[in-house]
Design an enzyme around this catalytic site. Structure first.
Site, PDB file in Angstrom:
ATOM      1  N   LYS A  10     -12.230 -19.501 -10.650  1.00  0.00           N
ATOM      2  CA  LYS A  10     -13.139 -18.610 -10.921  1.00  0.00           C
ATOM      3  C   LYS A  10     -14.089 -18.733 -11.999  1.00  0.00           C
ATOM      4  CE  LYS A  10     -11.412 -14.802  -7.745  1.00  0.00           C
ATOM      5  NZ  LYS A  10     -10.893 -13.390  -7.734  1.00  0.00           N
TER       6      LYS A  10
ATOM      7  N   LYS B 130     -12.823 -22.574   6.304  1.00  0.00           N
ATOM      8  CA  LYS B 130     -12.304 -21.320   6.678  1.00  0.00           C
ATOM      9  C   LYS B 130     -13.510 -20.333   7.039  1.00  0.00           C
ATOM     10  CE  LYS B 130      -9.100 -18.525   4.332  1.00  0.00           C
ATOM     11  NZ  LYS B 130      -8.324 -18.240   3.138  1.00  0.00           N
TER      12      LYS B 130
ATOM     13  N   LYS C  41     -15.803 -14.679   4.018  1.00  0.00           N
ATOM     14  CA  LYS C  41     -15.637 -13.268   3.981  1.00  0.00           C
ATOM     15  C   LYS C  41     -16.816 -12.506   3.189  1.00  0.00           C
ATOM     16  CE  LYS C  41     -12.432 -10.433   0.923  1.00  0.00           C
ATOM     17  NZ  LYS C  41     -11.099 -10.126   0.713  1.00  0.00           N
TER      18      LYS C  41
END
Ligand code: TRP
Length: 340
Positions: A123, A205, A208
């Site tokens: 991050k 993936k 989100k």
């Protein structure tokens, strides 16, 4: 069952704790990978679930988004099957013990240990202009979440296992320094959830965050949006509906169809033996629409009454706070704080 058996059974009942960050709009991937099974967790164990809103501010987020994400996730978790009578569901920031214990645990966590966390490093790389101390401290807050409730089992995604390991290290260190205080939890990656990939790029993936385009189906998408996304799903270059490594698109759609219908991929293949890709994609879309319909309906009902939703939050928080206080008091006393 005699009384002794009842007693033993009660003693064997495990406590499960998990939390989910309100950081985006939950997707079909989040649902089929984890959320679908959360309603069942409380059947065999005492289950606690938190919306980890304190964790959500380690990355920049607009106030209105934080507010909306929290309410949406809280209501969605009930809509997918968490039972607020049986389980404890709450917002992390509603139970001040989380922030308190987190400060205390900071002093039993080594700088080097926290520096080694892969997620912190990742991050930091992604947002080099916002490497704040909260981001660094994130796993310690997570340890506080878990340890406050004396959880035995912590169901998490693969990427969170390292954080649970750190939590165990902190718990053991504290227990050894004073006396047994915390249950040392075990992190478990559930084996049941399906891994869902993007409909437009089945090698990635299903994302989100918002604005992922047509590849991501959101749990709260309307039926026509869901159908559109499935109709545009990329397929592969032969015409037979069979799962295989060189056909990620078809395999992903078969996985979705199997998961929403609670059948195996083999059973799904059988159903589409004689189908064209176009027909297959429509059927997967329809099955998804039907699987998500009751969730959407329940969700909309919950969101139509803000006061009632707030009452559910209060009740969850007060049950959680009671358990959390018991642990926190012990911790303060053991360290040597003057209690009044
Ligand atoms: N960090 C977790 C995640 O990103 C969410 C979380 C916060 C959590 N506190 C927790 C998970 C405690 C398990 C236990 O997915």
């Amino acid at each position: 069952m005699n009384e002794q058996n009842v007693q033993q059974n009660a003693e064997k009942r495990k406590r499960v704790f998990s939390a989910i960050k309100p950081s985006g709009n939950p997707t079909l991937g989040n649902y089929l990978g984890a959320m679908k099974y959360w309603g069942d967790m409380g059947k065999a164990a005492d289950a606690l679930f938190a919306v980890a809103d304190l964790h959500a501010i380690t990355v920049a987020i607009e106030p209105k988004d934080l507010r909306e994400n929290c309410k949406r996730l809280f209501a969605l978790l009930i809509a997918v099957g968490i039972d607020t009578e049986r389980d404890i569901l709450f917002l992390q920031s509603h139970v001040p013990a989380h922030a308190e214990l987190s400060w205390l645990l900071n002093n039993y966590t080594m700088f080097g240990e926290a520096s080694r966390m892969t997620q912190f490093k990742d991050k930091s790389k992604k947002a080099p202009d916002n490497i704040n101390v909260g981001l660094f401290d994130y796993p310690v807050l997570m340890a506080a979440d878990i340890l406050l409730y004396q959880a035995d089992i912590v169901p998490v995604g693969e990427d969170q296992l390292q954080h649970v390991e750190l939590c165990r290290t902190i718990a053991n260190r504290f227990n050894n320094r004073y006396s047994p205080t915390f249950t040392v939890p075990v992190g478990k990656v559930p084996t049941y959830g399906a891994r869902i990939y993007s409909l437009s790029d089945p090698t990635a993936k299903m994302g989100k965050s918002e604005g992922e385009g047509d590849g991501t189906v959101f749990l709260l998408d309307t039926p026509d949006v869901i159908m559109r996304k499935f109709k545009r799903a990329v397929t592969d270059c032969d015409t037979c509906v069979k799962a295989s490594e060189d056909k990620p698109g078809i395999t992903n759609l078969l996985t979705i169809y199997a998961a929403v219908n609670d059948i195996t991929v083999e059973q799904a293949e059988k159903e589409f033996e004689h189908s064209s890709y176009a027909e297959f994609k429509t059927r997967v879309g329809e099955a998804t629409v039907e699987a998500l319909r009751p969730i959407r309906e329940k969700y909309e009902k919950l969101r139509s009454d803000d006061n009632a939703l707030c009452e559910l939050m209060k009740s969850g928080a007060s049950k959680a706070a009671y358990l959390a206080r018991k642990t926190l008091e012990k911790v303060y006393k053991k360290i040597g704080f003057v209690r009044i």
